[in-house]
Scaffold this active site. Structure first.
Site, PDB file in Angstrom:
ATOM      1  N   ARG A 129      -0.767   2.548  -8.323  1.00 48.25           N
ATOM      2  CA  ARG A 129      -0.478   3.946  -8.650  1.00 48.25           C
ATOM      3  C   ARG A 129      -1.731   4.634  -9.186  1.00 48.25           C
ATOM      4  O   ARG A 129      -1.722   5.238 -10.264  1.00 48.25           O
ATOM      5  CB  ARG A 129       0.652   4.091  -9.672  1.00 48.25           C
ATOM      6  CG  ARG A 129       1.770   3.097  -9.556  1.00 48.25           C
ATOM      7  CD  ARG A 129       2.637   3.261  -8.330  1.00 48.25           C
ATOM      8  NE  ARG A 129       3.798   2.416  -8.503  1.00 48.25           N
ATOM      9  CZ  ARG A 129       3.889   1.167  -8.019  1.00 48.25           C
ATOM     10  NH1 ARG A 129       2.902   0.664  -7.301  1.00 48.25           N
ATOM     11  NH2 ARG A 129       4.969   0.451  -8.233  1.00 48.25           N
TER      12      ARG A 129
ATOM     13  N   GLU B  75       2.685  -2.388 -14.491  1.00 53.66           N
ATOM     14  CA  GLU B  75       2.922  -3.690 -15.108  1.00 53.66           C
ATOM     15  C   GLU B  75       1.682  -4.263 -15.780  1.00 53.66           C
ATOM     16  O   GLU B  75       0.544  -3.994 -15.385  1.00 53.66           O
ATOM     17  CB  GLU B  75       3.459  -4.691 -14.091  1.00 53.66           C
ATOM     18  CG  GLU B  75       2.500  -5.135 -13.016  1.00 53.66           C
ATOM     19  CD  GLU B  75       3.148  -6.115 -12.048  1.00 53.66           C
ATOM     20  OE1 GLU B  75       2.973  -7.326 -12.265  1.00 53.66           O
ATOM     21  OE2 GLU B  75       3.785  -5.678 -11.087  1.00 53.66           O
TER      22      GLU B  75
ATOM     23  N   GLY C  13       0.927  -0.479  -1.459  1.00 50.91           N
ATOM     24  CA  GLY C  13       1.373  -1.574  -0.602  1.00 50.91           C
ATOM     25  C   GLY C  13       2.821  -1.909  -0.863  1.00 50.91           C
ATOM     26  O   GLY C  13       3.479  -1.332  -1.738  1.00 50.91           O
TER      27      GLY C  13
ATOM     28  N   GLY D 270      10.398  -5.669  -6.189  1.00 48.95           N
ATOM     29  CA  GLY D 270      11.628  -4.992  -5.821  1.00 48.95           C
ATOM     30  C   GLY D 270      11.507  -3.535  -6.215  1.00 48.95           C
ATOM     31  O   GLY D 270      11.224  -3.236  -7.382  1.00 48.95           O
ATOM     32  N   THR D 271      11.670  -2.624  -5.267  1.00 48.37           N
ATOM     33  CA  THR D 271      11.382  -1.215  -5.504  1.00 48.37           C
ATOM     34  C   THR D 271      12.430  -0.318  -4.856  1.00 48.37           C
ATOM     35  O   THR D 271      12.866  -0.576  -3.735  1.00 48.37           O
ATOM     36  CB  THR D 271       9.997  -0.845  -4.919  1.00 48.37           C
ATOM     37  OG1 THR D 271       9.004  -1.690  -5.491  1.00 48.37           O
ATOM     38  CG2 THR D 271       9.652   0.603  -5.211  1.00 48.37           C
TER      39      THR D 271
ATOM     40  N   GLY E 146       5.649  -5.503  -0.792  1.00 50.37           N
ATOM     41  CA  GLY E 146       5.790  -6.950  -0.686  1.00 50.37           C
ATOM     42  C   GLY E 146       6.561  -7.324   0.574  1.00 50.37           C
ATOM     43  O   GLY E 146       7.709  -6.918   0.753  1.00 50.37           O
TER      44      GLY E 146
ATOM     45  N   LYS F 281       5.932   4.753  -3.674  1.00 45.65           N
ATOM     46  CA  LYS F 281       4.933   4.409  -4.685  1.00 45.65           C
ATOM     47  C   LYS F 281       3.818   5.448  -4.742  1.00 45.65           C
ATOM     48  O   LYS F 281       3.357   5.823  -5.832  1.00 45.65           O
ATOM     49  CB  LYS F 281       4.358   3.023  -4.381  1.00 45.65           C
ATOM     50  CG  LYS F 281       5.367   1.895  -4.601  1.00 45.65           C
ATOM     51  CD  LYS F 281       4.817   0.565  -4.148  1.00 45.65           C
ATOM     52  CE  LYS F 281       5.799  -0.574  -4.448  1.00 45.65           C
ATOM     53  NZ  LYS F 281       5.327  -1.876  -3.924  1.00 45.65           N
TER      54      LYS F 281
END
Length: 415
Positions: free
Chosen positions: A370, A218, A384, A236-237, A386, A403
């Site tokens: 990343r 991002e 990490g 959100g992943t 959230g 991730k």
């Protein structure tokens, strides 16, 4: 970009990719290094200067340092540590260089600028040789096992959830570090990892002996010369790249999970509030709300928040307002940053930013996630998740694994 970085022509260099554009910045024409208590500047035809700074904000110290650049036009490239935002920072907070040589590649063409004709000629010869020989070899990866350290991380998540339920804050990002047992080839890892990722920005840097490469999901903050500001919070992943059926199932789960929707919505609202501080309020808007973004081994909910700087405000103000990224710190930010200093170890570049800033006021910065980090022959990864009151240690640990898989399979050992 990889051949330039591995050529040995420049000790200090930065590669920075934006959509449709690659930049290589090599060598030191000027430099700004910001430590927790001092700022060091070095400009052409002037002696190096070190002075203390103890008042104001780190962004103000950088603003003042670059106000003194004795050049009519310049671009600077470098990085900012997460601790740039800490209430009592320690260590190195930022390091930026104004390069001797820049190579900007767009649409299959490269433009070289520099202050030394011999250097630019060497770069041109290398680029011509690259064009004739094709893509560089990138070595063979030795995938890193991401499924380690689960007990310690789950305990961190449980502590964070308890603090959230106690009303200390709404959200915090808790991370874990994954050390690599062998020396790494940072340039080959960059090539292998970029082939497998779809980042918003990518980077490769070697500055003062510290190396890093990453595939940022991002944009932290981008400001053009006209003062238009943009940030792209992701939160959100779910895993991605598991096959069409599994990816579609993950996407549907992502778009309908109340915990993920809440996490994303509060992040967007925070980014909006931060832009209200530095932009004309009438210009602040959210577009593409909760669009799914595919980023390598994961997919996220993403939105774009934008505005126009208010009179008297600059790109440094926008950086100060949005740093650190809400999706890598938490809500409210001051309380989340305090929690991170207690629950996490020193982060450094992780969840900080790689950025470029220009004499005309433009600035572009990528949130550092990343990524692979390397210093003194020791390399590590970090990821990490959230944490909100609906989080579970098991799911958040799994998210860090998802991730880390954006880069862990592509790490190349030194030959």
């Amino acid at each position: 970009m990889a051949r330039l970085s591995g050529s040995g022509l420049f000790d200090d260099h930065v590669v920075y990719e934006r959509p449709g554009s690659w930049t290589f910045a090599g060598g030191l024409l000027g430099e700004v290094v910001l430590d927790a208590d001092r700022v060091h500047t070095r400009w052409p035809d002037r002696p190096p200067v070190t002075r203390p700074w103890t008042e104001g904000r780190p962004a103000d110290a950088l603003r003042e340092a670059f106000a003194g650049v004795p050049l009519p036009a310049w671009n600077a490239y470098g990085w900012i540590a997460f601790e740039f935002a800490a209430p009592s920072p320690r260590g190195r907070l930022a390091h930026l260089i104004v390069p001797r040589v820049e190579v900007r590649a767009e649409d299959g063409r490269a433009r070289i600028t520099g202050v030394d004709a011999h250097e630019t000629e060497q770069v041109a010869k290398l680029l011509l040789a690259e064009a004739e020989s094709g893509a560089p070899a990138a070595g063979t990866p030795a995938p890193v096992d991401v499924r380690v350290g689960d007990a310690a991380y789950r305990a961190q998540v449980a502590d964070a959830v308890a603090e959230i339920k106690a009303g200390r804050y709404q959200k915090v990002i808790v991370s874990r570090r994954l050390d690599i047992s062998y020396p790494v080839d940072i340039v080959s890892t960059f090539v292998q990892g970029r082939r497998a990722n779809t980042p918003a920005r990518s980077f490769l840097l070697d500055m003062g002996g510290f190396q890093a490469t990453g595939f940022s999901p991002e944009v932290l903050v981008s400001v053009d010369a006209a003062g238009r500001v943009m940030t792209q919070p992701l939160a959100g992943t779910r895993a991605f790249g598991l096959g069409a059926g599994a990816d579609a199932e993950g996407r549907e789960d992502l778009e309908t999970d109340p915990k993920e929707i809440y996490e994303h919505a509060v992040s967007v609202r925070t980014s909006q509030d931060e832009l209200y501080r530095v932009c004309d309020p009438a210009t602040v808007q959210v577009t593409g709300f909760m669009t799914v973004k595919e980023r390598g081994s994961v997919q996220h909910l993403g939105s774009t928040v934008s505005g126009v700087l208010a009179p008297g405000r600059t790109s440094w103000d926008a950086l100060d307002a949005l740093f650190p990224g809400v999706t890598a710190s938490g809500i409210p930010k001051p309380e989340a940053i305090d929690a991170i200093t207690r629950l996490d170890e020193h982060r450094g570049l992780y969840s900080g930013a790689v950025l470029t800033v220009s004499h005309d006021g433009a600035l572009d910065s990528a949130l550092v996630l990343r990524a692979l980090y390397n210093r003194d022959g020791r390399a590590w990864l970090r990821a990490g998740a959230g944490i909100v009151d609906a989080s579970t240690p098991e799911r958040e640990y799994e998210e860090t694994c998802e991730k880390l898989t954006s880069i862990a399979p592509h790490v190349v050992p030194l030959p």
